[in-house]
Design a protein around this motif. Sequence first.
Motif, PDB file in Angstrom:
ATOM      1  N   ALA A  10      93.938  81.596   8.875  1.00  0.00           N
ATOM      2  CA  ALA A  10      94.997  80.607   8.664  1.00  0.00           C
ATOM      3  C   ALA A  10      95.608  80.244  10.012  1.00  0.00           C
ATOM      4  O   ALA A  10      95.660  81.070  10.919  1.00  0.00           O
ATOM      5  CB  ALA A  10      96.067  81.187   7.749  1.00  0.00           C
ATOM      6  N   PRO A  11      96.048  79.006  10.179  1.00  0.00           N
ATOM      7  CA  PRO A  11      96.713  78.648  11.436  1.00  0.00           C
ATOM      8  C   PRO A  11      98.003  79.444  11.577  1.00  0.00           C
ATOM      9  O   PRO A  11      98.620  79.820  10.578  1.00  0.00           O
ATOM     10  CB  PRO A  11      96.995  77.153  11.284  1.00  0.00           C
ATOM     11  N   PRO A  12      98.412  79.729  12.827  1.00  0.00           N
ATOM     12  CA  PRO A  12      99.635  80.514  13.008  1.00  0.00           C
ATOM     13  C   PRO A  12     100.853  79.758  12.487  1.00  0.00           C
ATOM     14  O   PRO A  12     100.900  78.529  12.521  1.00  0.00           O
ATOM     15  CB  PRO A  12      99.716  80.712  14.513  1.00  0.00           C
ATOM     16  N   SER A  13     101.828  80.513  12.007  1.00  0.00           N
ATOM     17  CA  SER A  13     103.061  79.891  11.532  1.00  0.00           C
ATOM     18  C   SER A  13     103.791  79.273  12.719  1.00  0.00           C
ATOM     19  O   SER A  13     103.466  79.534  13.883  1.00  0.00           O
ATOM     20  CB  SER A  13     103.947  80.935  10.866  1.00  0.00           C
ATOM     21  N   ARG A  14     104.790  78.464  12.422  1.00  0.00           N
ATOM     22  CA  ARG A  14     105.570  77.810  13.479  1.00  0.00           C
ATOM     23  C   ARG A  14     106.215  78.847  14.393  1.00  0.00           C
ATOM     24  O   ARG A  14     106.241  78.692  15.617  1.00  0.00           O
ATOM     25  CB  ARG A  14     106.623  76.919  12.845  1.00  0.00           C
ATOM     26  N   ALA A  15     106.736  79.921  13.810  1.00  0.00           N
ATOM     27  CA  ALA A  15     107.391  80.973  14.601  1.00  0.00           C
ATOM     28  C   ALA A  15     106.394  81.655  15.535  1.00  0.00           C
ATOM     29  O   ALA A  15     106.669  81.851  16.719  1.00  0.00           O
ATOM     30  CB  ALA A  15     108.041  81.998  13.674  1.00  0.00           C
ATOM     31  N   VAL A  16     105.225  81.990  15.014  1.00  0.00           N
ATOM     32  CA  VAL A  16     104.205  82.642  15.839  1.00  0.00           C
ATOM     33  C   VAL A  16     103.732  81.688  16.926  1.00  0.00           C
ATOM     34  O   VAL A  16     103.537  82.082  18.081  1.00  0.00           O
ATOM     35  CB  VAL A  16     103.024  83.124  14.967  1.00  0.00           C
ATOM     36  N   ASN A  68      91.776  71.719   3.244  1.00  0.00           N
ATOM     37  CA  ASN A  68      91.394  71.464   4.634  1.00  0.00           C
ATOM     38  C   ASN A  68      90.816  72.701   5.305  1.00  0.00           C
ATOM     39  O   ASN A  68      90.252  72.610   6.372  1.00  0.00           O
ATOM     40  CB  ASN A  68      92.610  71.014   5.454  1.00  0.00           C
ATOM     41  N   GLN A  69      90.970  73.861   4.680  1.00  0.00           N
ATOM     42  CA  GLN A  69      90.577  75.110   5.311  1.00  0.00           C
ATOM     43  C   GLN A  69      89.366  75.697   4.600  1.00  0.00           C
ATOM     44  O   GLN A  69      89.317  75.761   3.379  1.00  0.00           O
ATOM     45  CB  GLN A  69      91.751  76.087   5.224  1.00  0.00           C
ATOM     46  N   LYS A  70      88.370  76.123   5.372  1.00  0.00           N
ATOM     47  CA  LYS A  70      87.180  76.735   4.798  1.00  0.00           C
ATOM     48  C   LYS A  70      87.482  78.190   4.448  1.00  0.00           C
ATOM     49  O   LYS A  70      88.264  78.844   5.123  1.00  0.00           O
ATOM     50  CB  LYS A  70      86.027  76.690   5.802  1.00  0.00           C
ATOM     51  N   ALA A  71      86.846  78.688   3.419  1.00  0.00           N
ATOM     52  CA  ALA A  71      87.009  80.090   3.044  1.00  0.00           C
ATOM     53  C   ALA A  71      86.521  80.965   4.187  1.00  0.00           C
ATOM     54  O   ALA A  71      85.486  80.703   4.792  1.00  0.00           O
ATOM     55  CB  ALA A  71      86.231  80.384   1.770  1.00  0.00           C
TER      56      ALA A  71
END
Length: 56
Positions: free
Chosen positions: A13-19, A6-9
């Motif tokens: 990256a989407p932020p983690s849940r904690a961030v 789902n992610q292009k090179a």
Amino acid sequence: MTTSSNQKAGDPAPPSRAVQTVLDALEKLRFGAIQLTVHEGKLVQVDVTERHRYPN
């Protein structure tokens, strides 16, 4: 590092849940404090203390 289908090179990256939790708290907080608790190098808890200010 591998990329998911789902992610292009090159895309971040989407932020983690904690961030994301910290970012959401920052957006909502006008006056107060955010305390992060870390155990063994990992974020385990986020405490938000909100202050309400009233004009005199």
